[in-house]
Design a protein around this motif. Structure first.
Motif, PDB file in Angstrom:
ATOM      1  N   LYS A  71       5.061  15.101  -6.227  1.00  0.00           N
ATOM      2  CA  LYS A  71       4.259  13.974  -5.753  1.00  0.00           C
ATOM      3  C   LYS A  71       2.768  14.254  -5.920  1.00  0.00           C
ATOM      4  O   LYS A  71       1.938  13.687  -5.212  1.00  0.00           O
ATOM      5  CB  LYS A  71       4.576  13.690  -4.279  1.00  0.00           C
ATOM      6  CG  LYS A  71       6.007  13.243  -4.019  1.00  0.00           C
ATOM      7  CD  LYS A  71       6.316  11.919  -4.678  1.00  0.00           C
ATOM      8  CE  LYS A  71       7.735  11.458  -4.375  1.00  0.00           C
ATOM      9  NZ  LYS A  71       8.058  10.165  -5.028  1.00  0.00           N
ATOM     10  N   GLU A 116       9.276  -0.049  -3.148  1.00  0.00           N
ATOM     11  CA  GLU A 116       8.212  -0.235  -4.138  1.00  0.00           C
ATOM     12  C   GLU A 116       6.845  -0.049  -3.472  1.00  0.00           C
ATOM     13  O   GLU A 116       6.606  -0.508  -2.354  1.00  0.00           O
ATOM     14  CB  GLU A 116       8.319  -1.646  -4.735  1.00  0.00           C
ATOM     15  CG  GLU A 116       7.317  -1.923  -5.843  1.00  0.00           C
ATOM     16  CD  GLU A 116       7.497  -3.311  -6.425  1.00  0.00           C
ATOM     17  OE1 GLU A 116       6.663  -3.704  -7.266  1.00  0.00           O
ATOM     18  OE2 GLU A 116       8.460  -4.008  -6.033  1.00  0.00           O
ATOM     19  N   GLY A 117       5.970   0.631  -4.155  1.00  0.00           N
ATOM     20  CA  GLY A 117       4.624   0.845  -3.618  1.00  0.00           C
ATOM     21  C   GLY A 117       4.444   2.144  -2.864  1.00  0.00           C
ATOM     22  O   GLY A 117       3.343   2.428  -2.382  1.00  0.00           O
ATOM     23  N   THR A 118       5.508   2.961  -2.759  1.00  0.00           N
ATOM     24  CA  THR A 118       5.389   4.220  -2.006  1.00  0.00           C
ATOM     25  C   THR A 118       4.376   5.159  -2.647  1.00  0.00           C
ATOM     26  O   THR A 118       3.553   5.773  -1.962  1.00  0.00           O
ATOM     27  CB  THR A 118       6.760   4.910  -1.899  1.00  0.00           C
ATOM     28  OG1 THR A 118       7.650   4.062  -1.159  1.00  0.00           O
ATOM     29  CG2 THR A 118       6.638   6.247  -1.198  1.00  0.00           C
ATOM     30  N   ASP A 119       4.420   5.292  -3.979  1.00  0.00           N
ATOM     31  CA  ASP A 119       3.471   6.176  -4.662  1.00  0.00           C
ATOM     32  C   ASP A 119       2.038   5.716  -4.455  1.00  0.00           C
ATOM     33  O   ASP A 119       1.117   6.536  -4.299  1.00  0.00           O
ATOM     34  CB  ASP A 119       3.792   6.254  -6.150  1.00  0.00           C
ATOM     35  CG  ASP A 119       5.059   7.038  -6.436  1.00  0.00           C
ATOM     36  OD1 ASP A 119       5.483   7.811  -5.545  1.00  0.00           O
ATOM     37  OD2 ASP A 119       5.636   6.871  -7.532  1.00  0.00           O
ATOM     38  N   ASP A 120       1.838   4.406  -4.428  1.00  0.00           N
ATOM     39  CA  ASP A 120       0.496   3.878  -4.196  1.00  0.00           C
ATOM     40  C   ASP A 120       0.023   4.225  -2.788  1.00  0.00           C
ATOM     41  O   ASP A 120      -1.154   4.573  -2.583  1.00  0.00           O
ATOM     42  CB  ASP A 120       0.494   2.368  -4.389  1.00  0.00           C
ATOM     43  CG  ASP A 120      -0.876   1.761  -4.116  1.00  0.00           C
ATOM     44  OD1 ASP A 120      -1.824   2.094  -4.838  1.00  0.00           O
ATOM     45  OD2 ASP A 120      -0.993   0.957  -3.157  1.00  0.00           O
ATOM     46  N   ARG A 121       0.935   4.166  -1.816  1.00  0.00           N
ATOM     47  CA  ARG A 121       0.571   4.545  -0.442  1.00  0.00           C
ATOM     48  C   ARG A 121       0.176   6.012  -0.373  1.00  0.00           C
ATOM     49  O   ARG A 121      -0.796   6.378   0.300  1.00  0.00           O
ATOM     50  CB  ARG A 121       1.734   4.275   0.508  1.00  0.00           C
ATOM     51  CG  ARG A 121       2.030   2.807   0.765  1.00  0.00           C
ATOM     52  CD  ARG A 121       3.233   2.685   1.682  1.00  0.00           C
ATOM     53  NE  ARG A 121       3.653   1.315   1.886  1.00  0.00           N
ATOM     54  CZ  ARG A 121       3.193   0.514   2.834  1.00  0.00           C
ATOM     55  NH1 ARG A 121       2.265   0.962   3.655  1.00  0.00           N
ATOM     56  NH2 ARG A 121       3.651  -0.711   2.963  1.00  0.00           N
ATOM     57  N   ASP A 123      -1.081   7.795  -2.735  1.00  0.00           N
ATOM     58  CA  ASP A 123      -2.395   7.931  -3.363  1.00  0.00           C
ATOM     59  C   ASP A 123      -3.502   7.513  -2.402  1.00  0.00           C
ATOM     60  O   ASP A 123      -4.568   8.154  -2.336  1.00  0.00           O
ATOM     61  CB  ASP A 123      -2.472   7.086  -4.634  1.00  0.00           C
ATOM     62  CG  ASP A 123      -1.625   7.648  -5.760  1.00  0.00           C
ATOM     63  OD1 ASP A 123      -1.306   8.855  -5.716  1.00  0.00           O
ATOM     64  OD2 ASP A 123      -1.263   6.872  -6.675  1.00  0.00           O
ATOM     65  N   ARG A 124      -3.274   6.477  -1.648  1.00  0.00           N
ATOM     66  CA  ARG A 124      -4.279   6.013  -0.693  1.00  0.00           C
ATOM     67  C   ARG A 124      -4.473   7.008   0.446  1.00  0.00           C
ATOM     68  O   ARG A 124      -5.596   7.207   0.928  1.00  0.00           O
ATOM     69  CB  ARG A 124      -3.878   4.646  -0.141  1.00  0.00           C
ATOM     70  CG  ARG A 124      -3.964   3.508  -1.148  1.00  0.00           C
ATOM     71  CD  ARG A 124      -3.485   2.211  -0.533  1.00  0.00           C
ATOM     72  NE  ARG A 124      -4.294   1.859   0.630  1.00  0.00           N
ATOM     73  CZ  ARG A 124      -3.894   1.019   1.583  1.00  0.00           C
ATOM     74  NH1 ARG A 124      -2.685   0.470   1.511  1.00  0.00           N
ATOM     75  NH2 ARG A 124      -4.685   0.739   2.599  1.00  0.00           N
ATOM     76  N   GLU A 129      -7.881   6.735   2.472  1.00  0.00           N
ATOM     77  CA  GLU A 129      -8.026   5.291   2.670  1.00  0.00           C
ATOM     78  C   GLU A 129      -6.900   4.685   3.499  1.00  0.00           C
ATOM     79  O   GLU A 129      -6.999   3.521   3.910  1.00  0.00           O
ATOM     80  CB  GLU A 129      -8.069   4.591   1.306  1.00  0.00           C
ATOM     81  CG  GLU A 129      -9.231   5.029   0.429  1.00  0.00           C
ATOM     82  CD  GLU A 129      -9.113   4.499  -0.983  1.00  0.00           C
ATOM     83  OE1 GLU A 129      -8.070   3.867  -1.282  1.00  0.00           O
ATOM     84  OE2 GLU A 129     -10.038   4.713  -1.779  1.00  0.00           O
ATOM     85  N   ASP A 194       2.290  -2.168   7.852  1.00  0.00           N
ATOM     86  CA  ASP A 194       0.851  -2.326   7.677  1.00  0.00           C
ATOM     87  C   ASP A 194       0.274  -3.165   8.811  1.00  0.00           C
ATOM     88  O   ASP A 194       0.943  -4.040   9.375  1.00  0.00           O
ATOM     89  CB  ASP A 194       0.545  -3.001   6.339  1.00  0.00           C
ATOM     90  CG  ASP A 194       0.873  -2.107   5.150  1.00  0.00           C
ATOM     91  OD1 ASP A 194       0.571  -0.906   5.222  1.00  0.00           O
ATOM     92  OD2 ASP A 194       1.440  -2.621   4.154  1.00  0.00           O
TER      93      ASP A 194
END
Length: 381
Positions: A71, A116-121, A123-124, A129, A194
Motif C-alpha cells: 500500500k 471503491e475509493g479505498t486507495d484514494d482514502r 493517499d489522503r 488531509e 464521511d
C-alpha cells in the motif's frame, strides 16, 4: 522512560532547572533511537497546537510507518508505532492518533473486500488531509466491540442503520470521517462514514483542561453499502487482529501522558521552595517521585516488550488485556499523585499536570475498564 531518579544522579538539582527528558531504553538500537528523536523533535518544534502536531506527524511520515509495503507504506512494525504513540502522548496534543492507526489497519487489510475509493482514502491520510476518529471505545484485546452504537440492516439493501452514541474521542483536529464500530443482530459492523452525514452529529464535550474532546450521536443514520467495510464474521476476525494492536497503541499513548505528568512534577519539585530549600531536597517528596518514576519505567518496558511480541506474533489477547489494564491503572494513579505533589497549582485548569489528569480520566478507559481487562487477562489465554 528510564531516569537517574529525580535529578539524573538521584540527588539534588538546581532550583528552576529545565525539565529533564528521560533516557531511552538501553536495548534500542541507534536507528530506532534516531527515529524516536526525529518524531520527538518534530512534535516539539511544530506540535504546540493540535493542528501543528497533526502536521508534524504527517511530515515525519507516521502514516507511512503503519501501512504495508503493497500500500506504498514503510511497514516499520508495531514497536515503531508504539514509540510514535508514546511521543504523541508526551506532547499532550489531543489528536486522534490511535484512532487513525486503527482505521489504517482495517482499510489496508481489506484486500478484495475493499470498497471503491479505498486507495484514494489512504493517499489522503498519508497527505494529512483525511483525519479519522473512532467514536466510543476501541475494540478490546479480544476484538469485542463495546455497546453504545447499534446497527441493523437497512431494508433489503446492503446498507445499515446506526443508532446510539459514541464518545469521548480526541478532537483537537476535527475529524473528516468516522470509523464506526457497532454491535448488531449478526455480530459487529465496521463502517467508514464521511462527515457531514445526515443523522450523525459530532458534539464537542467539555474538556475541563485536558484538550478538545467530542462525542458522536447517531439518530437512525442510514449508511450506504459502499461505506460498510465489514460485518458479521468478517468483522469479528478483523477486529480480533486489530484489537491487539489497539491495546498496544493505547498503552503507549497512556505511557506518554504519564511521562508528561512526571516531567511537570520533576520541574515543580526542583523549582518549589519550602523551609528555605528546594522541595527536591526533602526526602518525602523525593522518594515519592522516585516511586512514580519506577512505575513509569515498568510500564514502558512492558509496552516495549509487548510491541516486539506483537511484531513476532507472540502477543496473546490475555497478555494485551493485562498490559492495557496495568498501563491504565498506572496512568490514573500517577497523574492523581502528580496533582497532589503540585498542591493547589495542580488544580489550575490550564496547567499541564491538570490537563494530564483530566485527559487520562477518559483515555484510560478507551479499551475497557481496568477491572474488566484484568478479568479478561485472567481468563483468556
Amino acid at each position: 522512560m528510564t531516569t537517574h531518579a529525580v535529578n539524573g544522579s538521584g540527588t539534588d538539582g538546581a532550583a528552576g532547572a529545565a525539565p529533564e527528558r528521560w533516557r531511552e531504553r538501553e536495548d534500542e538500537d541507534s536507528l530506532f533511537r534516531q527515529l524516536r528523536l526525529t518524531v520527538r523533535q518534530g512534535l516539539e518544534v511544530d506540535g504546540d497546537t493540535p493542528a501543528g502536531a497533526w502536521e508534524a506527524l504527517t511530515q515525519v511520515g507516521a502514516w507511512e510507518f503503519a501501512l504495508p509495503i503493497d500500500k506504498e507504506g514503510l511497514d516499520l512494525g508495531q514497536a515503531v508505532l508504539a514509540m510514535v504513540c508514546e511521543e504523541a502522548g508526551n506532547a499532550m496534543q489531543p489528536v486522534p492518533l490511535a484512532d487513525t492507526l486503527l482505521a489504517l489497519d482495517v482499510l489496508s487489510a481489506l484486500g478484495p473486500l475493499a470498497p471503491e475509493g479505498t486507495d484514494d482514502r489512504l493517499d489522503r491520510v498519508r497527505a494529512g488531509e483525511l483525519r479519522l476518529a473512532v467514536p466510543g471505545r476501541l475494540p478490546d484485546p479480544r476484538g469485542a466491540v463495546a455497546p453504545g452504537i447499534a446497527w441493523k440492516p437497512d431494508g433489503d439493501g446492503a446498507g445499515v442503520v446506526l443508532t446510539g452514541t459514541g464518545g469521548p474521542f480526541a478532537a483537537g483536529v476535527g475529524p473528516d470521517a468516522l470509523l464506526v464500530l457497532a454491535t448488531g443482530p449478526d455480530g459487529p459492523c465496521v463502517a467508514l462514514v464521511d462527515l457531514p452525514t445526515a443523522g450523525i452529529t459530532v458534539r464537542p464535550l467539555r474538556d475541563h483542561g485536558g484538550g478538545a474532546v467530542a462525542g458522536a450521536v447517531f439518530d437512525e443514520a442510514r449508511i450506504p453499502a459502499g461505506s460498510v467495510l465489514l460485518r458479521g464474521v468478517a468483522a469479528e476476525h478483523a477486529l480480533a487482529r486489530v484489537g491487539l494492536r489497539a491495546a498496544v497503541h493505547q498503552a503507549s499513548l497512556l505511557a506518554g501522558i504519564t511521562a508528561a505528568a512526571l516531567t511537570a512534577v520533576v520541574s515543580r519539585i526542583r523549582g518549589r521552595q519550602q523551609f528555605g530549600q528546594a522541595l527536591v531536597k526533602h526526602q518525602g517528596p523525593r522518594l515519592r517521585v522516585a516511586g512514580l518514576l519506577a512505575r513509569l519505567d515498568a510500564v514502558r518496558w512492558a509496552v516495549g516488550d509487548a510491541a516486539r511480541d506483537l511484531d513476532e506474533g507472540r502477543l496473546t489477547p490475555g497478555e494485551a488485556a493485562g498490559l492495557i489494564a496495568l498501563t491504565a491503572e498506572t496512568t490514573l494513579d500517577v497523574t492523581r499523585d502528580a496533582v497532589h505533589l503540585h498542591g493547589a497549582s495542580g488544580l489550575v485548569r490550564d496547567g499541564l499536570v491538570a490537563g494530564c489528569y483530566r485527559r487520562a480520566a477518559w483515555e484510560a478507559l478507551r479499551c475497557g475498564r481496568p477491572a474488566q481487562l484484568w478479568d479478561t487477562a485472567a481468563h483468556t489465554p
